[in-house]
Enzyme design. Sequence first.
Site, PDB file in Angstrom:
ATOM      1  CB  THR A  11      -0.940   0.148   1.185  1.00  0.00           C
ATOM      2  OG1 THR A  11      -0.244   0.056   2.396  1.00  0.00           O
ATOM      3  CG2 THR A  11      -1.819  -1.201   1.476  1.00  0.00           C
ATOM      4  N   GLY A  12       0.460   2.243  -0.722  1.00  0.00           N
ATOM      5  CA  GLY A  12       1.187   3.449  -0.708  1.00  0.00           C
ATOM      6  C   GLY A  12       2.697   3.253  -1.330  1.00  0.00           C
ATOM      7  N   GLY A  13       2.590   2.594  -2.688  1.00  0.00           N
ATOM      8  CA  GLY A  13       3.789   2.279  -3.449  1.00  0.00           C
ATOM      9  C   GLY A  13       4.233   3.090  -4.602  1.00  0.00           C
ATOM     10  N   GLY A  16       8.326   7.436  -2.577  1.00  0.00           N
ATOM     11  CA  GLY A  16       9.208   7.089  -1.432  1.00  0.00           C
ATOM     12  C   GLY A  16       9.482   5.775  -1.155  1.00  0.00           C
ATOM     13  CB  ILE A  17       9.765   3.928   2.139  1.00  0.00           C
ATOM     14  CG1 ILE A  17      10.422   4.912   2.714  1.00  0.00           C
ATOM     15  CG2 ILE A  17       9.841   2.546   2.751  1.00  0.00           C
ATOM     16  CD1 ILE A  17      10.396   5.193   4.392  1.00  0.00           C
ATOM     17  N   GLY A  18       7.793   2.938  -0.345  1.00  0.00           N
ATOM     18  CA  GLY A  18       7.072   1.757  -0.971  1.00  0.00           C
ATOM     19  C   GLY A  18       7.417   1.772  -2.564  1.00  0.00           C
ATOM     20  CB  SER A 137       7.725   6.005  12.441  1.00  0.00           C
ATOM     21  OG  SER A 137       8.690   7.051  12.501  1.00  0.00           O
ATOM     22  CE1 TYR A 150       3.839   9.508  10.427  1.00  0.00           C
ATOM     23  CE2 TYR A 150       5.911   9.690  11.598  1.00  0.00           C
ATOM     24  CZ  TYR A 150       5.205   9.334  10.493  1.00  0.00           C
ATOM     25  OH  TYR A 150       6.013   8.394   9.854  1.00  0.00           O
TER      26      TYR A 150
HETATM   27  N1  LIG Z   1      10.203   9.183   5.303  1.00  0.00           N
HETATM   28  C1  LIG Z   1      10.479   8.828   6.608  1.00  0.00           C
HETATM   29  O1  LIG Z   1      11.284   9.699   6.941  1.00  0.00           O
HETATM   30  C2  LIG Z   1       9.582   8.127   7.482  1.00  0.00           C
HETATM   31  C3  LIG Z   1      10.181   7.668   8.555  1.00  0.00           C
HETATM   32  C4  LIG Z   1       9.507   6.708   9.263  1.00  0.00           C
HETATM   33  C5  LIG Z   1       8.386   6.036   8.765  1.00  0.00           C
HETATM   34  N2  LIG Z   1       7.966   6.431   7.512  1.00  0.00           N
HETATM   35  C6  LIG Z   1       6.804   5.908   7.015  1.00  0.00           C
HETATM   36  O2  LIG Z   1       6.973   5.303   5.653  1.00  0.00           O
HETATM   37  C7  LIG Z   1       5.639   4.942   4.862  1.00  0.00           C
HETATM   38  C8  LIG Z   1       6.130   5.696   3.669  1.00  0.00           C
HETATM   39  O3  LIG Z   1       6.017   7.099   3.723  1.00  0.00           O
HETATM   40  P1  LIG Z   1       7.267   7.940   2.742  1.00  0.00           P
HETATM   41  O4  LIG Z   1       8.302   8.299   3.574  1.00  0.00           O
HETATM   42  O5  LIG Z   1       7.809   6.780   1.525  1.00  0.00           O
HETATM   43  O6  LIG Z   1       6.372   8.848   2.239  1.00  0.00           O
HETATM   44  P2  LIG Z   1       5.709   9.171   0.616  1.00  0.00           P
HETATM   45  O7  LIG Z   1       6.801   9.488  -0.539  1.00  0.00           O
HETATM   46  O8  LIG Z   1       4.928  10.569   0.958  1.00  0.00           O
HETATM   47  O9  LIG Z   1       4.962   8.028   0.433  1.00  0.00           O
HETATM   48  C9  LIG Z   1       3.666   7.996   0.893  1.00  0.00           C
HETATM   49  C10 LIG Z   1       2.720   7.060   0.041  1.00  0.00           C
HETATM   50  O10 LIG Z   1       1.599   6.530   0.411  1.00  0.00           O
HETATM   51  C11 LIG Z   1       0.565   7.173  -0.347  1.00  0.00           C
HETATM   52  N3  LIG Z   1      -0.543   7.531   0.371  1.00  0.00           N
HETATM   53  C12 LIG Z   1      -0.761   8.334   1.036  1.00  0.00           C
HETATM   54  N4  LIG Z   1      -1.888   8.551   1.723  1.00  0.00           N
HETATM   55  C13 LIG Z   1      -2.612   7.482   1.101  1.00  0.00           C
HETATM   56  C14 LIG Z   1      -3.859   6.887   1.100  1.00  0.00           C
HETATM   57  N5  LIG Z   1      -4.904   7.555   2.014  1.00  0.00           N
HETATM   58  N6  LIG Z   1      -4.126   5.741   0.485  1.00  0.00           N
HETATM   59  C15 LIG Z   1      -3.627   5.102  -0.381  1.00  0.00           C
HETATM   60  N7  LIG Z   1      -2.215   5.377  -0.309  1.00  0.00           N
HETATM   61  C16 LIG Z   1      -1.969   6.650   0.132  1.00  0.00           C
HETATM   62  C17 LIG Z   1       1.163   7.927  -1.395  1.00  0.00           C
HETATM   63  O11 LIG Z   1       0.602   7.982  -2.584  1.00  0.00           O
HETATM   64  P3  LIG Z   1      -0.779   9.228  -3.170  1.00  0.00           P
HETATM   65  O12 LIG Z   1      -0.305  10.284  -2.468  1.00  0.00           O
HETATM   66  O13 LIG Z   1      -0.736   9.058  -4.409  1.00  0.00           O
HETATM   67  O14 LIG Z   1      -1.927   8.498  -2.086  1.00  0.00           O
HETATM   68  C18 LIG Z   1       2.608   7.611  -1.518  1.00  0.00           C
HETATM   69  O15 LIG Z   1       2.657   6.409  -2.612  1.00  0.00           O
HETATM   70  C19 LIG Z   1       4.693   5.896   5.821  1.00  0.00           C
HETATM   71  O16 LIG Z   1       3.890   4.940   6.603  1.00  0.00           O
HETATM   72  C20 LIG Z   1       5.556   6.881   6.850  1.00  0.00           C
HETATM   73  O17 LIG Z   1       4.737   7.072   7.971  1.00  0.00           O
HETATM   74  C21 LIG Z   1       8.798   7.258   6.847  1.00  0.00           C
END
Ligand SMILES: NC(=O)c1ccc[n+]([C@@H]2O[C@H](COP(=O)([O-])OP(=O)(O)OC[C@H]3O[C@@H](n4cnc5c(N)ncnc54)[C@H](OP(=O)(O)O)[C@@H]3O)[C@@H](O)[C@H]2O)c1
Length: 248
Positions: A11-13, A16-18, A137, A150
């Site tokens: 999910t959320g791919g 970023g990380i996904g 996280s 958060y």
């Molecule tokens: N980056 C960090 O520093 C960090 C640290 C710790 C944990 N995390 C966790 O890692 C995970 C991925 O985050 P990321 O850092 O890779 O951020 P990101 O680049 O913003 O990616 C977020 C992804 O989730 C999708 N998304 C957001 N809301 C959604 C929804 N309601 N339904 C379906 N998809 C949704 C976005 O696509 P759309 O916008 O198109 O929906 C995007 O594909 C998150 O759970 C975040 O809390 C990140």
Amino acid sequence: MNFENKNVIITGGSSGIGFAKAKAFIEKGANVWITGRSAENLQKAAAKIDSRRLNTVVSDTSNLAGIAVLEKIVTESGIKIDVLFLNAGTAIFNSIEQVTEADFDVQFNTNVKGSFFTLQKLLPNIKNGGALLFTSSTSATAANLGASVYSATKGALSKIAQIAANELADRNIRVNIVSPGPVQTKILDSAVPTKEAKDYVASATALKRVGNPDEIAKAVLFLASEEASFVVGTELLVDGGYTNYARK
Ligand SMILES: NC(=O)c1ccc[n+]([C@@H]2O[C@H](COP(=O)([O-])OP(=O)(O)OC[C@H]3O[C@@H](n4cnc5c(N)ncnc54)[C@H](OP(=O)(O)O)[C@@H]3O)[C@@H](O)[C@H]2O)c1
């Protein structure tokens, strides 16, 4: 690690990380489904990965109607899921005085409710012996200013994951948690928008830098693989030493 013909849902791919995880699983031979709210973002991701083994699904994880779209596609395709990655998440950093009801709801609905009900609805389609991964996280245990909501979502998610690990053990579904530290993605850019703030975050890790999404993906491959066959209910910190460095 070989994921040849394994079915992986992330999910959320789309970014970023996904996205990095999707790329990594595709490179290892898996069939991958990625979700997101924006069709345009998914198309861009698909164009970059450019593989017939990548499938995209527009599905908003923050509500049950959105989750039902993913559930229907999985059910109708008849696939059994080898790896489910609950990764979609959002972050809005604000002081307690400034948090709005909308800020609160979008974070809990996406990060907690979304992950919980995606798991519940897809559970019948997860293979016995499969792997389930939650994205928590380092914020789940840290107490950073502005991160009250958060951090609470990630704390809740980690607890759900620990209980899922126990409940699903009789199906030999291994449930684990990956907790990234600061990683260069859109979430980090929105939570830490200035260079000064980003430098500060980097300086709070032992390695003195933020991570990149591929570094999380590599760790995740291990947890999802047969090599981790005795790893259950654990949290893997992939944080450049942030958690321990903060406590030094
Ligand atoms: N980056 C960090 O520093 C960090 C640290 C710790 C944990 N995390 C966790 O890692 C995970 C991925 O985050 P990321 O850092 O890779 O951020 P990101 O680049 O913003 O990616 C977020 C992804 O989730 C999708 N998304 C957001 N809301 C959604 C929804 N309601 N339904 C379906 N998809 C949704 C976005 O696509 P759309 O916008 O198109 O929906 C995007 O594909 C998150 O759970 C975040 O809390 C990140």
